[in-house]
Design a protein around this motif. Structure first.
Motif, PDB file in Angstrom:
ATOM      1  N   ASP A  26      70.427  46.969  96.594  1.00 35.79           N
ATOM      2  CA  ASP A  26      70.132  47.776  95.409  1.00 35.79           C
ATOM      3  C   ASP A  26      70.750  47.177  94.150  1.00 35.79           C
ATOM      4  O   ASP A  26      71.921  46.780  94.143  1.00 35.79           O
ATOM      5  N   ASP A  30      65.620  39.277  92.427  1.00 36.81           N
ATOM      6  CA  ASP A  30      65.105  38.529  93.568  1.00 36.81           C
ATOM      7  C   ASP A  30      65.923  37.280  93.870  1.00 36.81           C
ATOM      8  O   ASP A  30      65.965  36.814  95.017  1.00 36.81           O
ATOM      9  N   SER A  91      57.922  38.272 100.207  1.00 38.91           N
ATOM     10  CA  SER A  91      58.462  39.138  99.165  1.00 38.91           C
ATOM     11  C   SER A  91      59.590  40.006  99.695  1.00 38.91           C
ATOM     12  O   SER A  91      59.704  40.257 100.900  1.00 38.91           O
ATOM     13  N   ARG A  92      60.400  40.431  98.783  1.00 36.83           N
ATOM     14  CA  ARG A  92      61.458  41.392  99.083  1.00 36.83           C
ATOM     15  C   ARG A  92      60.868  42.644  99.719  1.00 36.83           C
ATOM     16  O   ARG A  92      61.413  43.194 100.686  1.00 36.83           O
ATOM     17  N   GLU A  93      59.720  43.097  99.179  1.00 38.37           N
ATOM     18  CA  GLU A  93      59.073  44.308  99.701  1.00 38.37           C
ATOM     19  C   GLU A  93      58.631  44.121 101.149  1.00 38.37           C
ATOM     20  O   GLU A  93      58.703  45.060 101.950  1.00 38.37           O
ATOM     21  N   GLN A  94      58.190  42.919 101.505  1.00 35.83           N
ATOM     22  CA  GLN A  94      57.788  42.659 102.886  1.00 35.83           C
ATOM     23  C   GLN A  94      58.977  42.773 103.835  1.00 35.83           C
ATOM     24  O   GLN A  94      58.848  43.308 104.940  1.00 35.83           O
ATOM     25  N   ILE A  96      61.750  44.527 103.337  1.00 34.78           N
ATOM     26  CA  ILE A  96      62.151  45.930 103.414  1.00 34.78           C
ATOM     27  C   ILE A  96      61.184  46.720 104.277  1.00 34.78           C
ATOM     28  O   ILE A  96      61.584  47.589 105.077  1.00 34.78           O
ATOM     29  N   ASP A  97      59.893  46.403 104.165  1.00 37.24           N
ATOM     30  CA  ASP A  97      58.901  47.058 105.018  1.00 37.24           C
ATOM     31  C   ASP A  97      59.143  46.714 106.485  1.00 37.24           C
ATOM     32  O   ASP A  97      59.039  47.585 107.364  1.00 37.24           O
ATOM     33  N   HIS A 100      61.957  48.881 107.786  1.00 33.37           N
ATOM     34  CA  HIS A 100      61.572  50.263 108.098  1.00 33.37           C
ATOM     35  C   HIS A 100      60.696  50.337 109.354  1.00 33.37           C
ATOM     36  O   HIS A 100      60.888  51.226 110.202  1.00 33.37           O
TER      37      HIS A 100
END
Length: 204
Positions: A26, A30, A91-94, A96-97, A100
């Motif tokens: 948090d 990137d 990506s960072r989002e990948q 984090i996904d 989860h």
């Protein structure tokens, strides 16, 4: 403590560790979540990627509960340590996904099985016959270990510390310059110990 209580306790400690690890991302851009902070390349986003990936194996495949999550960095032809860093095209989002999805599958395994449920860890060789209880202890210990790595990496990046959001668990005293003074005292003690042991303070 009965078996259901033991499982609930172990599961809670595992959840706390993985949430603490993810929280360390948090507020960073990137670059900072990916930058290597040790000679062996330890980095925050890579730690999240690694822990999620091994969770898929230990709390999925080991108990014959495949997740269907693609982990190309574990393929036979993948380069060494590919699970411990994140190329620019990922990506960072990948990541984090992945975190989860991996832990949702792991949670379902924990909830579905008893602590004495048996599984097999092929990469452990002769020690590979395991129970859910053993694997929960193993993966919780590993996740907390990597969360500790992340604590230090984050502090090196921007000085941020803490156990979890809203709780830093750090005593700072009353002085504004407490930490520099505290660090200075530790440095002085280290130099004094070396001088006592070798007769030299090591100054250059």
């Amino acid at each position: 403590m009965n078996a259901p209580d033991q499982k609930e306790t172990l599961h809670r400690y595992l959840k706390n560790a993985r949430e603490a690890l993810l929280w360390k991302l948090d507020g960073l851009d990137d670059y900072d979540v990916r930058r290597p902070m040790t000679p062996t390349g330890t980095n925050l986003l890579g730690l999240v990627k690694h822990v999620a990936s091994v969770g898929v194996g230990y709390l999925g495949d080991v108990f014959d509960r495949p997740s269907g999550i693609d982990l190309p960095w574990f393929a036979d032809d993948a380069e060494p340590n590919a699970d411990l860093w994140v190329p620019a095209q990922e990506s960072r989002e990948q990541v984090i996904d992945l975190h989860h999805r991996a832990w949702a599958h792991a949670d379902a395994t924990v909830e579905a099985l008893d602590l004495d449920a048996e599984g097999a860890v092929p990469w452990w060789g002769e020690r590979g016959q395991v129970t859910l209880h053993q694997i929960l202890v193993h993966i919780t210990t590993e996740t907390h270990r990597h969360a500790g790595h992340a604590d230090i990496i984050r502090e090196l990046i921007d000085g941020a510390v803490g156990v979890r959001e809203g709780m830093d668990n750090m005593w700072t005293g009353d002085a504004d310059d407490y930490w520099p003074q505290h660090r200075g005292r530790i440095e002085e003690a280290a130099r004094a110990a070396r001088q006592h042991a070798t007769g030299s303070d090591g100054a250059t």
